[in-house]
Design a protein around this motif. Structure first.
Motif, short mmCIF file in Angstrom:
data_model
loop_
_atom_site.label_atom_id
_atom_site.label_comp_id
_atom_site.label_asym_id
_atom_site.label_seq_id
_atom_site.Cartn_x
_atom_site.Cartn_y
_atom_site.Cartn_z
N THR A 1 -90.03 8.77 -40.62
CA THR A 1 -89.44 7.76 -41.50
C THR A 1 -89.08 8.36 -42.85
N GLN B 1 -88.31 0.53 -39.92
CA GLN B 1 -89.39 0.47 -38.94
C GLN B 1 -90.16 -0.84 -39.07
N ASP C 1 -84.69 3.21 -36.93
CA ASP C 1 -86.09 3.61 -37.03
C ASP C 1 -86.95 2.80 -36.07
N GLU C 2 -87.32 3.39 -34.97
CA GLU C 2 -88.12 2.75 -33.93
C GLU C 2 -87.59 1.39 -33.52
MG LIG Z 1 -92.24 5.83 -39.21
#
Ligand SMILES: [Mg+2]
Ligand SMILES: Nc1ncnc2c1ncn2[C@@H]1O[C@H](COP(=O)(O)OP(=O)(O)O)[C@@H](O)[C@H]1O
Lengths: 340, 298, 260
Positions: free
Chosen positions: C45, C92, C183-184
Motif C-alpha cells: 500500500t 484498501q 488496492d486489494e
Molecule cells: Mg495494504
C-alpha cells in the motif's frame, strides 16, 4: 428532474409566503417586532454562510465575527454622510480618501462582501491547510486580531468609540432579500459540481484528493463565499443598528451563529433557515431571563448570563443527543443528488 | 532606574507571565496528547479555580494556604466531570462534533460564571505574605513575581516524576503515543483520561490562583484570553509535548511583555501578538518546536 | 517494445524508524495488468501511496508516461495533480464519500475534468447544464456497469461491503484514468464474487483502454489476470516475473509460508 422541480416549487411557494408575510408584518407590527424580523433574515444569511464553510466543506472555522466586523465597518464608513463622519471622528480625522465618500446601500453592501471575501482569502489562505482544531483556533485568532486592529486604527474605524449614526437602510426587504439570495446561491452551489466537491472534501480529504480535487483551491473558494456573505450580513447589521463598535464582534457572536448551524444541522439548508429564525426569536424571547422586567406592580429580577447558559446547554445537548441536527427530518434532501 | 534594571524588571515580569501560560498550557497539551482534542473549556476551568479560591478565602474560615490546596483539587474534579459529560459521549463522533461540544462547554462555564458570580469584577484577596514589594538592586519587584516561577518549577518537577516514573504516568504516555495499541494492551482508558483531566484542571487552578495574586481582578470571562494564549503556547511548543508547552509558555509570556516594553506604540496590539506567533509557527513548523510530525495512515 | 507507462526507480519510504519500502524498482507497461503481492505489512500500500502522491518518498523517482514522449515525474506532485494526469486508485480500507449518495460519489469522480467554472455552475449557465447532463449520463452508465443503478440515491456508507468496493472502482473510472491502481479489490469476497471481479477487471480494462497495477492477497486473482508480478517482503523486492515464474520462486514460497 421531478424531485428538484418539486423542491424548486416548494421554494417558490415559501418565497411567496414570506413576501406576503413581510407585507403584512410591515403594515401591522411594531418596530420591535420588525427589528426581530430583520435580525432573523440577517441570521439566515449568517447561518448559511457559516454552514457552507463548516457544514458543507467540513472546515471548522470560527472567524465569522471578524468577517462581519469587516462588512459592518465597510458599510458604516461608505454610507455615512460626510458631516456625520466629521462628527464621529473627533479624536482623529478619518483618512482623507474616505472622508468624502457617500455610497448607496447596494454598492456598499457589495463592497462589504467583497472586502470580507478578499480579506478572507488573504488571511484564510495560509491557514486553510490546517486540520480542524488548528483551523478553529487560527480563525478565532484572526477574528480577534481584526477586532484588536479595529480598536486601534483610530483614523480608519474611529477605534473603540465605534461609529454612530450609520444610515438605517436595512429594512425587511433588504434583510430577507439578501437571505433569499444566499439561500438560492448556496443551494445552487451545492447542487452543482463544485458544491459536491466541497462535500467530498468534508467526507474524506484523502479520497477527494485522489479523485483530483484540489483541496486548497476548493477550500479557499468555500471560505471566500462564506466570508462574502458574512460580510454582507455584517453590513446589513450595521445599517440596522446604526451604531457599531469593535466589541460587538466578539466570539459570542460567532457562537450564536454556530448554535444556529448546529441546531439546523451541519450541511442542511432548510434546517439552517428555520433554526436561524427560531434562535433569533428565542434570543429576544428569553431576554427577560437576563433583564429585570417591571410589570408595574411587581419587578421580576433577571439574572444576567442566564440566556447564554440556556443556549450553551442547548448546544451541548444538540451535539450529544441529536448528533446530526435536530431539524434534519424536516428535510433531508439537500445533500442527495439533484438530477438536472 | 537604569536601562539594565528596567530590563530586569521586564524580564521577571515576562518569566512570571510565561510560567502562568506554561501551567495552563500543560493541561491543553496533556488532553490533546491523548484525545486529540482542544479542550476549549480549559481557560474557563482556570477561571473557576480562581473564583473557588476567592470564595474559599472570603467566605469560609479555612486558612488561605489550605484553600490554595483544596480549591485546585475541587477544580480538578470539575474538570474530570466536564470530560464525562461533554466529551466522553462523543469519543467516537466526528471531530467537529466534539469541538462544538467543547465550545459549548466553554460558553456554559463562562455564563454560569456570570450567573453565579455576577459580571462585576471582584478583587482577589491576596494574602499579605505574597503581596509586598522587595527591592533588589534598585529594582522593585513584588514577591509573587518570584514565587510564580518557583512554584511552576516545583510542579513541573513533580509532573515529570509522575509521568516518567509512575505506572499511571507511563500509561498516559503510552496512550498518547498510540491510542489503539495502548487500549489493546489493557490500559484502563477511562481512568487515564479522567486522571489527565483532573491533573490538567488542577494545574490550571494553581496557575489561576497565582494569576489572581499577580493580577488581582476577577471576572467570569477572565479565562478566555489566557486560555487561548496558553493553547497557542502549547501549539508553539509542539502540542502533546509537555516540555514544549512549558517552552511555548515562556516564549509567549516573555514575548508579550517585551513587545509592550520595547515598542510601547504597539501596546494596543498586545492581545494580537500571540495569534500572530501562532500563525507564523503553523506556517513555518506546524508540528511546533518540539513536536513530532504525524502522517496519517492511508 | 511497449511503452513503460509507470516506472518506479529506487523507491525508498521511511516512516520515522520504519522502512516501509526500500530501493524498490518496478515497471508497468501500457495495456498490462501487473500484480504486486507480498505478506501483510510488506509495503504494498505504501508503494501506491507514494505513486499517488499521498506520501513523498524518502528517495527514488517515479515516472508516468501516458503517451509516447509525454513523461511526468510524479515525485513532488500533489495527489490531485497526479489524478489529473490520469492515475487513479482505490483504497484498501474503502474510502467512499459515506454521507453522499452512490450517484454523487461517481459524479464527483468527474469533477477534475469539469470545464465550467464555479459561477456558471451556480448560475446554471447553458454550457454548464449541458456538461452536467453529460456527467450525469456517464455516471449512470458507470453505475449500470457495476450494477448499482437502482441504488443511486442510497447513501454510500449504507451499501454492503462488496458493493462499496465496486462503487470505489466506478468512482475511480469516472476520472478517466490511464493507469488504475487497485488496492486489494477482492478483499473480503467469496470465491464466486472473486471470479466476477476478475471478469469485471478484464472488461473495464478492454473497454476503457486501461493499464492496471493491482495489489492482491488472493493468489488466484493475481495469478489469473496479471501478466507480470512483483513480490515485496519487508519492503524489499524479492522476486519479479511472470505468474508461473513467481509461483516457483523459493524466496516467495518462503516469505508466504514463513509468515503464514
Ligand atoms: Mg495494504
Ligand atoms: N503513515 C504511516 N506511518 C507510519 N508507518 C506506516 C505508515 N504507513 C505505513 N506504515 C508502515 O509501513 C509498513 C508497510 O505498510 P503497508 O504498505 O500498509 O503494507 P501492506 O499494504 O503491504 O500490507 C507497515 O509496517 C506499516 O505499519
Amino acid at each position: 428532474m421531478r424531485k428538484n422541480g418539486r423542491s424548486d416549487r416548494a421554494a417558490l411557494l415559501a418565497l411567496a409566503c414570506v413576501v406576503v408575510g413581510l407585507i403584512l408584518a410591515n403594515r401591522y407590527l411594531d418596530d420591535y417586532k420588525i427589528r426581530i424580523i430583520n435580525l432573523s433574515g440577517i441570521y439566515v444569511t449568517l447561518g448559511l454562510s457559516m454552514n457552507l464553510i463548516n457544514g458543507f466543506t467540513g472546515m471548522f472555522s470560527l472567524g465569522h465575527a471578524g468577517f462581519m466586523a469587516i462588512g459592518a465597518y465597510t458599510v458604516g464608513i461608505l454610507t455615512m454622510p460626510v458631516q456625520m463622519k466629521e462628527m464621529n471622528f473627533f479624536l482623529q480625522p478619518i483618512v482623507p480618501f474616505l472622508a468624502n465618500v457617500e455610497w448607496g446601500f447596494l454598492p456598499a453592501l457589495l463592497a462589504a462582501g467583497l472586502v470580507a471575501a478578499v480579506l478572507g482569502i488573504i488571511i484564510g489562505a495560509p491557514v486553510l491547510r490546517l486540520t480542524d482544531d488548528y483551523l478553529a483556533i487560527a480563525t478565532l485568532g484572526f477574528a480577534e486580531i481584526i477586532r484588536v486592529v479595529f480598536t486601534n486604527t483610530q483614523s480608519l474605524t474611529n477605534g473603540a468609540l465605534g461609529l454612530k449614526g450609520i444610515p438605517n437602510y436595512t429594512n425587511t426587504w433588504w434583510s430577507w432579500g439578501v437571505a433569499f439570495v444566499t439561500i438560492w446561491f448556496v443551494s445552487f452551489l451545492i447542487r452543482g459540481s463544485y458544491g459536491k466537491a466541497f462535500m467530498a472534501i468534508r467526507e474524506d480529504e484523502v479520497a477527494a484528493r485522489a479523485m483530483g480535487i484540489n483541496l486548497f483551491k476548493h477550500k479557499v473558494m468555500s471560505f471566500a463565499f462564506g466570508s462574502f456573505f458574512a460580510g454582507v450580513a455584517g453590513g446589513l447589521l450595521a445599517s440596522l443598528l446604526g451604531t457599531i463598535d469593535p466589541n460587538m464582534f466578539r466570539i459570542t457572536l460567532t457562537f450564536n451563529i454556530l448554535l444556529i448551524v448546529v441546531l439546523g444541522g451541519l450541511g442542511r439548508i432548510t434546517g439552517t433557515v428555520i433554526s436561524a429564525v427560531i434562535v433569533t426569536v428565542m434570543m429576544e424571547a428569553l431576554r427577560f431571563l437576563d433583564e429585570s422586567i417591571n410589570l408595574g406592580f411587581v419587578e421580576i429580577k433577571g439574572v444576567p448570563g442566564m440566556r447564554m447558559v440556556i443556549f450553551s446547554i442547548i448546544l451541548i445537548l444538540m451535539v450529544i443527543v441529536g448528533r446530526e441536527g435536530f431539524l434534519k427530518r424536516l428535510k433531508g434532501r439537500e445533500t442527495s443528488y439533484a438530477e438536472n | 532606574m537604569g536601562n539594565l534594571s528596567m530590563f530586569l524588571q521586564h524580564l521577571t515580569n515576562g518569566i512570571s507571565l510565561g510560567s502562568l501560560y506554561a501551567l495552563i498550557a500543560i493541561g491543553y497539551t496533556m488532553v490533546y496528547g491523548i484525545l486529540r482534542l482542544i479542550n476549549f473549556a480549559h481557560g474557563d476551568i482556570f477561571m473557576l479555580g480562581v473564583y473557588l479560591t476567592y470564595f474559599g478565602i472570603l467566605y469560609t474560615s479555612i486558612p488561605w494556604w489550605l484553600v490554595f490546596v483544596i480549591a485546585p483539587a475541587i477544580t480538578g474534579i470539575i474538570g474530570l466531570f466536564l470530560e464525562k459529560v461533554c466529551y466522553k459521549p462523543l469519543r467516537d463522533s466526528p471531530r467537529i462534533t466534539i469541538l462544538i461540544s467543547a465550545i459549548g462547554a466553554s460558553f456554559l462555564l463562562q455564563n454560569l460564571g456570570i450567573v453565579l458570580f455576577g459580571g462585576r469584577p471582584r478583587a482577589f484577596p491576596v494574602p499579605r505574605v505574597l503581596n509586598h514589594v522587595v527591592k533588589v538592586r534598585g529594582v522593585s519587584i513584588n514577591v509573587i513575581t518570584f514565587i510564580i516561577p518557583v512554584v511552576t518549577i516545583l510542579l513541573l518537577v513533580g509532573l515529570t516524576y509522575f509521568i516518567t516514573k509512575t505506572k499511571t504516568g507511563m500509561a498516559m504516555r503510552a496512550l498518547s503515543r498510540d491510542y489503539e495499541t495502548a487500549s489493546l494492551m489493557g490500559i484502563d482508558i477511562n481512568k487515564i483520561i479522567s486522571i489527565t483531566f483532573f491533573m490538567g484542571s488542577l494545574l490550571a487552578a494553581v496557575g489561576g490562583i497565582m494569576w489572581g495574586a499577580r493580577y488581582p481582578q476577577l471576572m467570569p470571562l477572565m479565562g478566555m484570553m489566557p486560555g487561548l494564549k496558553s493553547f497557542i503556547a502549547a501549539v508553539v511548543g509542539g502540542i502533546g509535548n509537555i516540555a514544549g508547552a512549558v517552552a511555548g509558555g515562556f516564549i509567549l509570556g516573555l514575548g508579550e511583555i517585551m513587545l509592550v516594553a520595547l515598542l510601547p506604540r504597539l501596546t494596543g496590539y498586545r492581545d494580537a501578538f500571540a495569534f500572530v506567533v501562532l500563525i507564523i509557527i503553523l506556517l513555518v513548523k506546524p508540528s511546533g518546536l518540539m513536536g513530532q510530525r504525524e502522517t496519517e495512515k492511508v | 517494445m511497449r511503452l513503460a507507462m509507470l516506472r518506479i526507480e529506487n523507491l525508498t519510504m521511511k516512516f520515522g524508524g520504519v522502512v516501509a519500502c526500500s530501493r524498490f524498482n518496478a515497471e508497468v507497461k501500457k495495456g498490462q495488468i501487473v500484480g504486486l503481492i507480498g505478506p501483510n505489512g510488506a509495503g504494498k500500500t505504501t508503494v501506491f501511496n507514494v505513486v499517488t502522491g499521498v506520501y513523498r518518498p524518502s528517495e527514488g523517482q517515479i515516472f508516468f508516461e501516458p503517451r509516447e514522449g509525454e513523461r511526468h515525474q510524479l515525485v513532488g506532485l500533489s495527489p490531485d495533480r497526479i489524478a489529473k494526469l490520469g492515475v487513479c486508485r482505490t483504497f484498501q480500507n474503502i474510502r467512499l464519500f459515506g454521507q453522499l449518495s452512490v450517484l454523487d460519489n461517481v459524479f464527483i469522480g468527474n469533477h477534475l475534468r469539469l470545464k465550467s467554472n464555479v459561477f456558471s455552475t451556480v448560475f446554471r449557465l447553458p454550457h454548464y447544464t449541458t456538461e452536467e447532463k453529460e456527467i450525469y449520463e456517464k455516471s449512470m452508465y458507470l453505475l449500470e456497469k457495476i450494477g448499482l443503478q437502482d441504488m443511486k440515491d442510497e447513501k454510500a456508507y449504507s451499501l454492503p461491503y462488496g458493493m462499496q468496493r465496486r462503487l470505489e472502482m466506478a468512482r475511480a473510472l469516472a476520472t478517466d484514468p490511464q493507469l488504475l491502481l487497485l488496492d486489494e479489490p477482492a478483499a473480503g469476497m467469496n470465491p464466486q464474487e472473486t471470479q466476477e471481479l476478475i471478469q469485471f477487471i478484464q472488461e473495464i480494462k478492454d473497454e476503457f483502454n486501461l493499464t492496471i497495477f493491482l495489489i492482491e492477497h488472493h493468489m488466484e486473482v493475481i495469478m489469473e489476470i496479471s501478466e507480470r508480478i512483483y513480490v515485496l517482503d519487508h519492503g524489499v523486492l524479492i522476486a519479479e516475473g511472470s505468474p508461473s515464474e513467481v509461483q516457483r520462486n523459493e524466496k516467495v514460497i518462503e516469505a508466504y509460508l514463513g509468515v503464514g
